[in-house]
Motif scaffolding. Sequence first.
Motif, PDB file in Angstrom:
ATOM      1  N   LEU A  19       0.829  -1.205   0.000  1.00  0.00           N
ATOM      2  CA  LEU A  19       0.000   0.000   0.000  1.00  0.00           C
ATOM      3  C   LEU A  19       0.864   1.257   0.000  1.00  0.00           C
ATOM      4  O   LEU A  19       0.574   2.220  -0.716  1.00  0.00           O
ATOM      5  N   ASP A  20       1.928   1.250   0.807  1.00  0.00           N
ATOM      6  CA  ASP A  20       2.837   2.404   0.868  1.00  0.00           C
ATOM      7  C   ASP A  20       3.500   2.665  -0.489  1.00  0.00           C
ATOM      8  O   ASP A  20       3.663   3.812  -0.902  1.00  0.00           O
ATOM      9  N   LEU A  43       0.934   4.179  -2.956  1.00  0.00           N
ATOM     10  CA  LEU A  43       0.614   5.569  -2.622  1.00  0.00           C
ATOM     11  C   LEU A  43       1.781   6.485  -2.986  1.00  0.00           C
ATOM     12  O   LEU A  43       1.570   7.573  -3.541  1.00  0.00           O
ATOM     13  N   THR A  50       1.904   6.938  -6.686  1.00  0.00           N
ATOM     14  CA  THR A  50       0.845   7.861  -7.111  1.00  0.00           C
ATOM     15  C   THR A  50       1.324   9.307  -6.992  1.00  0.00           C
ATOM     16  O   THR A  50       1.147  10.117  -7.907  1.00  0.00           O
ATOM     17  N   ILE A  78      -3.580   4.867  -8.307  1.00  0.00           N
ATOM     18  CA  ILE A  78      -4.591   5.081  -7.273  1.00  0.00           C
ATOM     19  C   ILE A  78      -5.747   4.099  -7.425  1.00  0.00           C
ATOM     20  O   ILE A  78      -6.467   3.804  -6.464  1.00  0.00           O
ATOM     21  N   PHE A 135      -6.329   1.085  -5.095  1.00  0.00           N
ATOM     22  CA  PHE A 135      -7.003   1.224  -3.803  1.00  0.00           C
ATOM     23  C   PHE A 135      -8.517   1.086  -4.012  1.00  0.00           C
ATOM     24  O   PHE A 135      -9.239   2.070  -4.068  1.00  0.00           O
ATOM     25  N   ASP A 173     -12.674   2.484   2.881  1.00  0.00           N
ATOM     26  CA  ASP A 173     -11.785   3.177   3.799  1.00  0.00           C
ATOM     27  C   ASP A 173     -11.634   2.422   5.116  1.00  0.00           C
ATOM     28  O   ASP A 173     -10.550   2.430   5.729  1.00  0.00           O
ATOM     29  N   TYR A 198      -8.877  -0.015   4.809  1.00  0.00           N
ATOM     30  CA  TYR A 198      -7.543   0.596   4.867  1.00  0.00           C
ATOM     31  C   TYR A 198      -7.187   1.057   6.272  1.00  0.00           C
ATOM     32  O   TYR A 198      -6.029   0.973   6.684  1.00  0.00           O
ATOM     33  N   THR A 250      -4.873   6.341   5.705  1.00  0.00           N
ATOM     34  CA  THR A 250      -6.134   6.427   4.962  1.00  0.00           C
ATOM     35  C   THR A 250      -6.504   7.880   4.675  1.00  0.00           C
ATOM     36  O   THR A 250      -7.026   8.199   3.596  1.00  0.00           O
ATOM     37  N   LYS A 256      -4.234   9.027   1.836  1.00  0.00           N
ATOM     38  CA  LYS A 256      -4.703   8.418   0.592  1.00  0.00           C
ATOM     39  C   LYS A 256      -5.924   9.166   0.053  1.00  0.00           C
ATOM     40  O   LYS A 256      -6.006   9.478  -1.141  1.00  0.00           O
ATOM     41  N   SER A 257      -6.859   9.462   0.944  1.00  0.00           N
ATOM     42  CA  SER A 257      -8.099  10.130   0.535  1.00  0.00           C
ATOM     43  C   SER A 257      -7.826  11.546   0.022  1.00  0.00           C
ATOM     44  O   SER A 257      -8.414  11.985  -0.973  1.00  0.00           O
ATOM     45  N   GLU A 285      -6.182  11.381  -3.424  1.00  0.00           N
ATOM     46  CA  GLU A 285      -7.165  11.009  -4.448  1.00  0.00           C
ATOM     47  C   GLU A 285      -8.048  12.194  -4.828  1.00  0.00           C
ATOM     48  O   GLU A 285      -8.357  12.404  -6.002  1.00  0.00           O
TER      49      GLU A 285
END
Length: 498
Positions: free
Chosen positions: A345-346, A349, A352, A368, A371, A375, A378, A387, A390-391, A394
């Motif tokens: 995940l890291d 991100l 991205t 992205i 994902f 949420d 995550y 999270t 990330k949000s 995005e």
Amino acid sequence: MINLKEVLHSFSDEKQQDFIIYLNKKNKRKDSKDSQLVSLLLSDNLSSKEVSEKLYGIQNKVALHALRKRLFQSLINFTANISMKEENSIDVKLIKYLLSARNFLQKGHIKIGYQILYKAEVIANQHQLFSILNEIYHTKIQYSHSNQHISFDKIIFDFNENQQQLLLEDNLNIVYARIKKSLVEFQHKKSTINIKLLIENILKEQNIVISDSFSFKSLYQIIQITNISSAQNFDYWNIEQFIIETYQLIKNHKSKEKQSYYHIEVLYITANALFRSKKFKQSQEYLQLMFFYMNENKQKYYNNYSVKYHLLLALNYNYTNKQDEGIKILETYIEKRNINIISQLDIYLALTVFYFHNNSLEKAKNSISKFYHTDKWYIDKAGIIFTIKKSLIEILLQIDLGNIDLVDSRLNSFKRNYFNHLKNINQEKVITYLKLVETYYKTPEVVTSTTFNEKVENSFHWIDREKEDIFMMSFFAWLKAKMTKTDVYLVTLDLINR
């Protein structure tokens, strides 16, 4: 009564299936209902009466109670077996030595028993396993009357020395718990905290002075809890000097070769804190040390830390105008298997962000898109701070891609899910930031106006550039790029390196 349903739901899907397989292998009778009960507890919200009727065709409280007791015992055995597999192999090996030695001593084979105890003592001392050493010395003292070839005074001396180390370890555990408790209390009060001063005061109260008597494990425990707090409050500058000063005290520890795992952990946390404080040269110096120890002992811990090392190195490159090198490092991990989910995940991100900075919006969009979970998923896997980042990323990406419907949806979701949390951890500036982003999104023509510029300047209580977290500055750089109509990556580098 233990809530079996709650215990089973605490397992991952994979572990739930492993438990059912474990039950099926263990059961000798084909009509055993253990795995059936597990399936019912996992799949349906049934009452005890309904469970009994599904299993036995009638209400049978006695049989169900007995079955639940058997299942609970199986859960204990299953989780214990997993823990044994995951446990430090040295600890397990020494426990086996100790049990074997006691067995020989009980049967009168004194010489063999003490030979095994001696081997266990040497290994335990090398790894500073004080609680196991305590059991070894206890056993030596217990049977000392049967062995005329040992020095009773020497055993007592070693026992007392180890007791001091064990007491220090116990006191450090208290320190660790008190630091954690204090951080939680400060968070509830929404007040700021000097972490370095907090640690110093608690150590003083416990009469502990940080010195080379600390093991890397002890140092790691203290640093880890401060690191978690800094991650939540985005104030890595607050612990940076404490970590460096403490590491300098114990970097030449007499048993550091035997504590490589914790040594590498400390080096990684230090390198990460320096990166977050924008001290890239120092961060990379600690990364070089980390890489050196990763390759020690026939690369014993190389695979454990390869992803973390390369990710932090790539981040350093991205923010020192070596973006292509950073992207190249992380792209090698895209197709790799056997990478734990957090690291994966890291990497996605970070990639991205790198693509976003590189104006490769389609690549950023593809990254992205990895994902696709909720949420909540995550938060469970990677934590709420990850999270939130990330949000936010995005939302900014979807704005630049022009996906209007998605932007509205993501904005509303972020407000609903995270505004209260951000207020609770004194991060209202993130809320302020998102409101300014929303203003730009809905009325982009105002973003270059003097009025909007003044609004931005008056909306934030800025701390010194040296103290501001690098990721917080990166988010602001996107907004400033819109205000000045310049490239977001160039603005980011300018803000960070100014």
